[in-house]
Scaffold this active site. Structure first.
Site, PDB file in Angstrom:
ATOM      1  CB  CYS A 275      -0.885  -0.059   1.125  1.00  0.00           C
ATOM      2  SG  CYS A 275      -2.040  -1.278   1.202  1.00  0.00           S
ATOM      3  NE  ARG A 389       7.438  -9.192  -0.315  1.00  0.00           N
ATOM      4  CZ  ARG A 389       6.783  -8.367   0.293  1.00  0.00           C
ATOM      5  NH1 ARG A 389       7.699  -7.235   0.976  1.00  0.00           N
ATOM      6  NH2 ARG A 389       5.558  -8.274   0.589  1.00  0.00           N
TER       7      ARG A 389
HETATM    8  C1  SPV Z   1       4.699  -7.765   4.480  1.00  0.00           C
HETATM    9  O1  SPV Z   1       3.987  -8.212   3.611  1.00  0.00           O
HETATM   10  O2  SPV Z   1       4.158  -6.714   5.240  1.00  0.00           O
HETATM   11  C2  SPV Z   1       6.201  -7.620   4.440  1.00  0.00           C
HETATM   12  C3  SPV Z   1       6.665  -8.964   3.666  1.00  0.00           C
HETATM   13  O3  SPV Z   1       6.671  -6.968   4.946  1.00  0.00           O
HETATM   14  S1  SPV Z   1       6.580 -10.259   4.713  1.00  0.00           S
HETATM   15  O4  SPV Z   1       7.899 -10.458   5.251  1.00  0.00           O
HETATM   16  O5  SPV Z   1       6.107 -11.064   3.972  1.00  0.00           O
HETATM   17  O6  SPV Z   1       5.744  -9.936   5.944  1.00  0.00           O
END
Ligand code: SPV
Ligand code: MN
Length: 627
Positions: A275, A389
């Site tokens: 977001c 990512r």
């Molecule tokens: C998120 O999805 O909010 C992230 C990546 O920062 S995770 O490590 O998948 O949570």
């Protein structure tokens, strides 16, 4: 050391690894490791004491095992997760809850005994023929009131390598502690993998959090958000610790916003995944301390904050030279970067929205890929996953803030909350006070689900402070802690709500991607009393002349009255409907809702109804009084 523990450890820790462990004089760590060895049956155990050689060894092993593939640019590698392992998996991520416990309906949970038996069953023998890596790391800077030591046991060199980019090393911290103090422990196994070194038993993916022992178990998954225990899994334990100790652990970035005359003002900000969180923290001209997890403490009646991490695990989709120049530069120049789930062709990574045409064939998260490839259901497979990512150290970025590793943290003067809301909230608003801001923008934050979690996209849902998935205490208590935190400060930070996703009747976004650069400058001026505001039913909003000046200064853009009216008209009906949903949610889903939240909600409804009576369903900002 108990004789049984010693003989288990000695049987698997060869060369100097046993010595590295014994030097720590930590009986709890020894016991946990012996238990993990007995359960997972690795071939050997490697203990990382954080020397350059050891860190290099981990990096090289990630390539030697095939978990990462080198790319053309020096230091860049790519890792692939399986097609059903492309995001955090809420369905299989659960708290282990003892018989007497219940965390409320909004949180996934399973009986502790039953869950432990299940996940330990899945971990049984999972590391046969592999090396188990032991990493000792710190959440928060080391040598600080904020530090939380962690031990991670994993059979993935990709995980151990990524942790090097994302967290501060803590072998020395453990050494100095001589067995004293609490720590979190994470046990991870990728489980069975195919020849591409991708986990294959996606249906047996489980991620269980035992808050009674500060232990995390995760198996049959590699996606970093599920496997790197220090990220969102440890956050769940941290929230409980913060609750016990009277501080806040938040799903927030930390940034320095640069004001007039060299002034710098620190902000924290919570946004659900995908977001605009990282791109806000990485705005050109500003400086970044963190993009995901912040700890806030009341120190001498000021809100001081640190980043729990020291790197970014960011979404690469839409990172392009125009919208995110700093990240784009870092991702296209030599230096250590681990990409995941991008498209690779000819040794180069490609992602959606990178600002150039993508190749028609290459390798992606489904293996060999070509344009037109479909999945088993006949749906087209995109070249790169939307949740592809990159992992990179913040120190590799030209815009890293110099206070990044300051053990005392920085003083936070403003807090922002941002959702993905097509209809109701204006692009930027300021709360009437701490409590109103925390409730209206934080606790009532609504967002449409995105690709960052496994499941359907575009479904609107409440995501309290963008942290709901990770709150391991009753949600109402978590909100009460936030309200209380501000009450105890000399001068609480101003609280802002932002929404980059507001649309007009035709479904078009009312803002450009870069407009957020203006909103943060306005917030910075507000902190110092250098910009005015208009009073609406839902908060304080910018005045037209201030925005006109800021758009010119920051983006060299002419900002028209029509833009202002389109973006800052109060949509009364949409806001009333939102309050309906919020009220229902708190009545049915949330335990221990603080009474203040409902008072603030009723007052907001009264203001909206009054506005409706006077002006109808749309209220132009030009019709409203100044603050
Ligand atoms: C998120 O999805 O909010 C992230 C990546 O920062 S995770 O490590 O998948 O949570
Ligand atoms: Mn996050």
């Amino acid at each position: 050391m108990k004789r049984t523990v010693r003989s288990i450890l000695q049987s698997k820790l060869r060369d100097d690894n046993y010595g590295k462990l014994v030097r720590l004089q930590n009986p709890k760590l020894n016991d946990l490791l012996a238990d993990a060895i007995t359960l997972c049956e690795p071939e050997s155990v490697f203990v990382c004491a954080d020397s350059e050689e050891e860190v290099r060894f981990i990096r090289e092993q990630a390539i030697a095992t095939g978990e990462e593939l080198p790319l053309k640019i020096p230091g860049h590698t790519v890792h692939f997760d399986g097609p059903s392992d492309q995001g955090r998996d809420r369905e299989v991520t659960k708290y282990l809850v003892p018989k007497s416990g219940f965390l409320g309906k909004a949180l996934k949970q399973i009986g502790r005994e039953e869950g432990l038996a299940e996940i330990r069953g899945l971990l049984k023998g999972s590391m046969k023929g592999r090396t188990m890596i032991v990493r000792l790391l710190s959440l928060g800077p080391t040598g600080s009131v904020f530090s939380i030591p962690c031990a991670q046991f994993t059979d993935s060199f990709y995980v151990a390598h990524s942790e090097d980019l994302l967290y501060r090393p803590a072998y020395d911290h453990f050494l100095q502690a001589r067995g004293k103090g609490e720590f979190f422990c994470i046990l991870h196994s990728s489980g069975r993998m195919d020849e591409r070194m991708v986990s294959v038993d996606a249906d047996r993916k489980r991620i269980y959090i035992d808050y009674t022992t500060d232990m995390i178990y995760t198996v049959n998954t590699q996606y970093a958000g599920n496997s790197i225990g220090l990220k969102k899994l440890a956050l769940r334990l941290t929230i409980r610790k913060a609750d016990r100790e009277g501080w806040l652990a938040e799903h927030m970035f930390l940034m320095g916003v640069h004001g007039p005359n060299g002034r710098k003002t620190y902000f924290s900000g919570a946004f659900p995944s995908a977001c605009g969180k990282t791109s806000t923290a990485m705005l050109p001209g500003e400086t970044i301390l963190g993009d995901d997890i912040a700890y806030l403490r009341n120190i001498n009646a000021e809100a001081r904050a640190v980043n729990a991490e020291r790197g970014i695990f960011g979404i690469v989709q839409n990172v392009n030279p125009a919208d995110d120049p700093a990240i784009y530069r870092a991702l296209t120049n030599p230096g250590e970067v681990v990409f995941s789930n991008v498209l690779v062709a000819d040794g180069r990574p490609y992602w959606l929205g990178m600002g150039c045409d993508l190749p028609k064939a290459g390798e992606n998260f489904t293996g060999a890929w070509h344009a037109g490839k479909t999945d088993a259901q006949g749906n087209p497979i995109p070249p790169a996953h939307k949740n592809a990512r990159y992992a990179i150290s913040l120190h590799a970025l030209e815009n890293a803030d110099p206070q990044l590793d300051n053990p005392s943290g920085v003083v936070v003067h403003g807090v922002m909350y941002g959702g993905r809301d097509a209809r109701a909230y204006m692009p930027v608003q300021q709360g009437f006070d701490w409590a109103h801001g925390i409730c209206a923008y934080g606790a009532w934050l609504e967002t449409e689900t995105t690709f960052a979690t496994v499941g359907k996209e575009g479904v609107p849902e409440i995501n309290i402070m963008s942290i709901q998935d990770f709150v391991a205490i009753p949600l109402g208590r978590y909100i009460a802690n936030n309200l209380e935190f501000g009450r105890r400060l000399k001068k609480p930070p101003l609280v802002f709500g932002v929404n980059y996703f507001l649309r007009d009747e035709a479904g078009q976004f009312v803002n450009a991607v870069r407009d957020k650069a203006v909103w943060v400058k306005w917030m910075e001026l507000r902190v110092h009393g250098e910009a005015g505001a208009v009073l609406t039913a839902t908060g304080l909003i910018p005045q037209f002349p201030d925005l006109q000046r800021l758009f010119r200064q920051v983006l060299a853009k002419e900002y028209a009255k029509e833009d202002y009216v389109r973006q800052f008209t109060l949509r009364v009906r949409e806001n009333l409907a939102k309050l309906e949903r919020v009220e229902k949610f708190y009545h049915t889903e949330v335990l221990e809702t603080p009474p203040a939240l409902m008072d603030i909600l009723h007052a907001q409804r009264r203001r909206l109804l009054e506005a409706q009576k006077r002006f109808g369903d749309s209220v132009s900002p030009f019709d409203l009084p100044e603050e």
